[in-house]
Structures are given as structure tokens and as C-alpha cells.
Write an enzyme that holds these catalytic residues in place. Sequence first.
Site, PDB file in Angstrom:
ATOM      1  N   HIS A   1     -20.197  31.960  30.855  1.00  0.00           N
ATOM      2  CA  HIS A   1     -20.861  30.773  30.282  1.00  0.00           C
ATOM      3  C   HIS A   1     -22.219  30.604  30.974  1.00  0.00           C
ATOM      4  O   HIS A   1     -22.626  29.491  31.327  1.00  0.00           O
ATOM      5  CB  HIS A   1     -20.009  29.515  30.494  1.00  0.00           C
ATOM      6  CG  HIS A   1     -18.629  29.587  29.925  1.00  0.00           C
ATOM      7  ND1 HIS A   1     -18.370  29.497  28.566  1.00  0.00           N
ATOM      8  CD2 HIS A   1     -17.424  29.757  30.524  1.00  0.00           C
ATOM      9  CE1 HIS A   1     -17.063  29.585  28.364  1.00  0.00           C
ATOM     10  NE2 HIS A   1     -16.469  29.759  29.532  1.00  0.00           N
TER      11      HIS A   1
ATOM     12  N   GLU B   1     -28.161  23.575  39.240  1.00  0.00           N
ATOM     13  CA  GLU B   1     -28.945  23.102  40.377  1.00  0.00           C
ATOM     14  C   GLU B   1     -29.122  24.231  41.376  1.00  0.00           C
ATOM     15  O   GLU B   1     -28.429  25.250  41.331  1.00  0.00           O
ATOM     16  CB  GLU B   1     -28.277  21.914  41.054  1.00  0.00           C
ATOM     17  CG  GLU B   1     -26.889  22.196  41.616  1.00  0.00           C
ATOM     18  CD  GLU B   1     -26.217  20.932  42.165  1.00  0.00           C
ATOM     19  OE1 GLU B   1     -25.765  20.988  43.321  1.00  0.00           O
ATOM     20  OE2 GLU B   1     -26.169  19.930  41.450  1.00  0.00           O
TER      21      GLU B   1
ATOM     22  N   SER C   1     -14.274  34.515  29.611  1.00  0.00           N
ATOM     23  CA  SER C   1     -14.373  33.351  30.498  1.00  0.00           C
ATOM     24  C   SER C   1     -13.600  33.621  31.795  1.00  0.00           C
ATOM     25  O   SER C   1     -13.956  34.536  32.535  1.00  0.00           O
ATOM     26  CB  SER C   1     -13.866  32.106  29.767  1.00  0.00           C
ATOM     27  OG  SER C   1     -14.119  30.935  30.498  1.00  0.00           O
TER      28      SER C   1
END
Length: 272
Positions: free
Chosen positions: A176, A152, A134
Site C-alpha cells: 500500500h 511522516e 498486502s
Amino acid sequence: MADQETQPRGTLIIIGGHEDRDPKGKRTILREFARRSKGGKVVLATVASHQPEGYFEEYEAAFGDLDTGELVELYVEERSEASDREKLDVLDDATGIFFSGGDQLRITSQIGDTSIEDKVKRLYARGGVIAGTSAGASVMSETMLVQGSSRETHRIGDLHMAPGMGLVRDVIIDQHFAERGRMGRLLGAVAHNPRVLGLGIDEDTAIVLEGDRFEVIGSGGVYVVDGSHVSYCNVAEARAECSLSMHDVRVHVLSSGDRFDLKTRQPSRPKD
């Protein structure tokens, strides 16, 4: 150019987050890290977390039967601690360092350009293994993604980047990846500098990088965004609120066992 002694000879394991840590699970990624640490001392660097409590116990259980040596924690609450002898001694004789998740800016702001970062790079140069999950993955590159909207279409002004640790050059890493819909922001990062490759890594997935080549392990995918042949991009001309436009970008989607050469920018499968 770095001299021969400082050329990296180690391995980077760059993880998209949420790697399998269940002591009863396969733990494919942790198992690979343990194998490459060769039974030596492993440092769990929880520097990225504002509240590191519980991380060590979770990883201690996850690594419990994976044949690592001593597992010790390294946490730096304030940058001034990065020169403490006690903190530096934790890294002595380590064969592997594992950066846990949190906030990548905490890693660079707390240990960037300090004796701790120097020891991390020295371990890598002498053949050790450095892993990061991460936030610990994003910080591996020279320039790291810090903030940008997910799920988006990328807006020109909606991206924040900062210097990373620079363990791998000419790439920018997002994590992720599929789970949080981050293709738009990775395309935006590459649009800002098509010289770099964008690497988007899913959860419970990692790339194992040696030299200029990596192999994918884990249960998800790795997305490689190559902007070297882009014929048009509106980043320089458009207003900050405009949607990104970029033509002729190339995307590779890799899964476990696939390999990629960062120098030639070519994917491959292992020969049977």
C-alpha cells in the site's frame, strides 16, 4: 547453503494490496497468477485474517473465468491446527498458493516453522507459484515490517520488524506504498540494515520474481531503496524520537514492464 534439490525453482508474485478483483475488470495480477498456476489446484490461504469470512467467495468470483483449477481455502485459527492432516491435505497437488491480506504476524505466528510452512516452501522449490497481497506480501521476506508510522518523516524508534517466511532473501517489503505514504518507514527499515533492499509496492501492482530477477506488473509503481552506498546514517547514535538522517541513498522508481536484478541491484527495460 541449501542443496540443489531445495533451491527455489518457482515464482513469487508479491502484491502491494487491493489488486483488481472485479470479474469485469482486467485483473492483470490475478490473470498472471492463474497463468502460472497452469490450470492446477489453487489454495487461497486466508491465515492473515482474524475474520476470513467473505474472502473465499470474493476470490472465487475473481478467479472464476481465469482458467485455474480447483480453488480451496486454507485457514488456521490456532497454531495447533497447523499439523492437522485435514489442513495439510489441502496443499496436496496444489500448483499455486495465494496468501490474502490481514495481519502478517498472524501468518508467521500460526504457520511459521510448521508442516504447513514446510509444504509451502516445498511447492515453491518444485516450481509452483506463491502469491501474497498486502500482509501476504510483507511475509515473503526473511525480515518483515510489522509496524511503523506512515505519511511522516521516520523517527528512529518508530519501527517494528519480525521474522518472515524467508521465501526471498536480502529484501524487506512494504505494501500500500504510495497510497499510505510509506517512504519514510521503508527508508528507516533500510537504514537499520543497508545490506537489504527495500521494496515498496503500490496497490494493484506486483513484482513477479523468478530467481534473482523480477518484473513489475499492474497499474502502479514499485520503489526500490538501495542503501549499499550510504555514507552517513544516524540510526545508531540518535535518540528514539529523532528524525532519520541518511545520506547518499539510491532510489529507483519502476512501473509496469520494468525489470530489476536483485543481485546486481540494477533496473532495466525489456528490449523492443
